[in-house]
Design an enzyme around this catalytic site. Structure first.
Site, mmCIF file in Angstrom:
data_model
loop_
_atom_site.group_PDB
_atom_site.id
_atom_site.type_symbol
_atom_site.label_atom_id
_atom_site.label_comp_id
_atom_site.label_asym_id
_atom_site.label_seq_id
_atom_site.Cartn_x
_atom_site.Cartn_y
_atom_site.Cartn_z
ATOM 1 N N ARG A 23 72.856 54.562 44.504
ATOM 2 C CA ARG A 23 72.840 54.470 45.976
ATOM 3 C C ARG A 23 72.748 55.839 46.661
ATOM 4 N NH1 ARG A 23 76.847 50.023 45.376
ATOM 5 N NH2 ARG A 23 75.568 48.143 45.369
ATOM 6 N N LYS A 28 60.706 62.929 53.972
ATOM 7 C CA LYS A 28 59.922 61.721 53.684
ATOM 8 C C LYS A 28 59.778 61.597 52.167
ATOM 9 C CE LYS A 28 57.154 61.095 57.851
ATOM 10 N NZ LYS A 28 55.824 61.138 58.482
ATOM 11 N N GLU A 84 47.020 72.469 56.271
ATOM 12 C CA GLU A 84 48.288 72.041 56.892
ATOM 13 C C GLU A 84 48.987 73.241 57.549
ATOM 14 O OE1 GLU A 84 49.395 69.023 57.380
ATOM 15 O OE2 GLU A 84 48.601 67.713 55.814
ATOM 16 N N LYS A 106 57.939 73.205 61.204
ATOM 17 C CA LYS A 106 58.085 71.785 60.854
ATOM 18 C C LYS A 106 59.551 71.381 60.909
ATOM 19 C CE LYS A 106 57.357 67.935 57.950
ATOM 20 N NZ LYS A 106 56.711 67.225 56.891
ATOM 21 N N GLU A 127 60.547 60.011 63.422
ATOM 22 C CA GLU A 127 59.186 59.955 63.967
ATOM 23 C C GLU A 127 59.021 58.922 65.069
ATOM 24 O OE1 GLU A 127 56.266 60.370 60.821
ATOM 25 O OE2 GLU A 127 54.675 59.737 62.171
ATOM 26 N N ARG A 154 57.790 64.216 66.300
ATOM 27 C CA ARG A 154 57.332 64.366 64.909
ATOM 28 C C ARG A 154 55.892 63.885 64.744
ATOM 29 N NH1 ARG A 154 60.720 63.428 59.276
ATOM 30 N NH2 ARG A 154 59.033 64.129 57.922
ATOM 31 N N ASN A 192 51.026 64.760 62.955
ATOM 32 C CA ASN A 192 49.879 63.959 62.500
ATOM 33 C C ASN A 192 48.556 64.492 63.054
ATOM 34 O OD1 ASN A 192 51.549 62.243 61.074
ATOM 35 N ND2 ASN A 192 51.953 60.973 62.876
ATOM 36 N N HIS A 211 45.244 63.862 61.326
ATOM 37 C CA HIS A 211 45.457 62.889 60.251
ATOM 38 C C HIS A 211 44.816 61.526 60.503
ATOM 39 C CE1 HIS A 211 48.047 65.977 58.700
ATOM 40 N NE2 HIS A 211 48.331 65.257 57.636
ATOM 41 N N HIS A 235 42.952 60.395 57.221
ATOM 42 C CA HIS A 235 43.251 59.199 56.427
ATOM 43 C C HIS A 235 42.026 58.296 56.328
ATOM 44 C CE1 HIS A 235 47.781 59.833 57.300
ATOM 45 N NE2 HIS A 235 47.423 60.415 56.184
ATOM 46 N N HIS A 256 43.440 66.233 50.383
ATOM 47 C CA HIS A 256 44.070 65.835 51.644
ATOM 48 C C HIS A 256 43.872 66.920 52.713
ATOM 49 C CE1 HIS A 256 46.741 63.989 54.476
ATOM 50 N NE2 HIS A 256 47.507 65.062 54.503
HETATM 51 N N1 GLY Z 1 53.722 64.983 57.048
HETATM 52 C C1 GLY Z 1 54.148 64.699 58.350
HETATM 53 C C2 GLY Z 1 55.604 64.474 58.462
HETATM 54 O O1 GLY Z 1 56.370 64.792 57.573
HETATM 55 O O2 GLY Z 1 56.044 63.947 59.457
#
Ligand code: GLY
Length: 325
Positions: free
Chosen positions: A99, A121, A163, A203, A213, A217, A221, A224, A228, A245
């Site tokens: 957990r 993330k 990036e 960031k 997000e 946040r 993007n 992106h 994508h 990417h």
């Molecule tokens: N890669 C974008 C973010 O972490 O929000």
């Protein structure tokens, strides 16, 4: 505000930078060069195949089973060493093993130093859908060792460069132009090191204020939506040498600038400037297919809400804005 800790230093100093722990387990990308993976001496280490194909629950479960077999407890620390796929997989395993145990990211690619390794993330792909299952939970620390960039393949460095440039288009402080200069021709890794730390901090500052997000946040993007769609198009057409990417993000930023110009959000000439700058950095700037073929993917963008896209437009370098379209 969400607690996000970033440090930068040498690989030999990584062990001393870690938070207190009883024992530690390393999960690393099989491609990380051996002396880097050995930076933690005798700690148990598991190598993984860190590619999109292996970014699955099977790999996460393999990490969890390995932790179990090694007797890892709730007070153990997991160290993820590699690029974004590694930190996503190992981070997700850390989030669900018993957990949740603490984890630290040691990104070894430029892309993960400025993006994937920061912000918590984690997750895996499901069938051909990217990052469909995952959790946002912060690492205890992201420890950046710019020295690992010297063994990174040139194309991967350029992928991360996109990036990095994206980050400074969001928040500049004079760093965008410095980054273009550092990345032009043969990249100057000495000049790049402080810019990597600066981009990581940009960031982190955004995520501290909007971890899940729901607002700012989304600025990350930038580029992106098209990126994508390009990745989807190339995958579904079996393109032999698809964009990385970062390369897709570079093209996406140029498109974002074009769309901004069309709507009068920025003065004419911004897209041409990005085309010239990105070409200097060895990045592509043209969509690899007829643009209308990207529309199905753009309509399916998983970040769309109520049928509308949160598209990131550019006013100028260092000033971007989200508009629903
Ligand atoms: N890669 C974008 C973010 O972490 O929000």
């Amino acid at each position: 505000m969400t607690r996000i800790k970033i440090k930068s230093g040498s690989l030999s100093g990584a062990k001393r930078a870690l938070p207190r722990h009883r024992d530690m387990f390393i999960v690393y990308d099989r491609n990380v060069v051996l002396h880097e993976a050995k930076a933690f001496g005798k700690s148990p280490a598991m190598a993984i195949d860190a590619d999109e194909e292996h970014k699955t629950m099977d790999t996460v479960m393999a990490i969890c089973r390995w932790l179990m077999s090694m007797g890892a407890g709730r007070d153990s620390l997991l160290v993820a060493m590699g690029g974004g796929v590694t930190t996503d997989l190992a981070g997700f395993a850390a989030c669900i093993y018993k957990r949740g145990i603490r984890y630290v990211n040691i990104p070894t690619t430029l892309l993960s130093m400025v993006d994937a390794g920061i912000g918590g993330k984690t997750g895996v792909n499901v069938d051909s859908y990217k990052n469909m299952v995952g959790i946002i939970r912060q690492p205890e620390l992201t420890y950046i060792c710019p020295e690992t960039l010297s063994s990174l393949p040139a194309r991967e460095l350029r992928s991360g460069a996109a990036e990095l440039l994206k980050t400074f288009i969001i928040k500049d402080d004079g760093n965008y132009q410095k980054a273009v200069e550092a990345l032009s021709g043969t990249p100057d890794l000495t000049a790049l090191a402080p810019l990597v730390k600066a981009a990581a901090e940009v960031k982190a500052a955004i995520v501290r204020r909007d971890e899940f997000e729901t607002g700012k946040r989304r600025l990350l993007n930038l580029g992106h939506t098209y990126a994508h769609a390009i990745e989807w198009w190339e995958h579904s057409h079996g393109v032999a040498d698809p964009c990385t990417h970062g390369e897709a993000v570079a093209i996406g930023i140029v498109k974002a600038a074009e769309e901004s110009e069309k709507r009068g959000i920025c003065p004419a000439g911004l897209a041409a400037k990005f085309r010239a700058d990105f070409a200097l950095c060895g990045l592509p700037t043209e969509i690899p297919c007829p643009e209308e073929e990207l529309l199905p993917a753009i309509r399916q963008d998983k970040k769309a809400e109520e049928g509308k896209l949160n598209f990131v437009f550019i006013r100028r370098v260092g000033d971007v804005v989200i508009k629903r379209i």
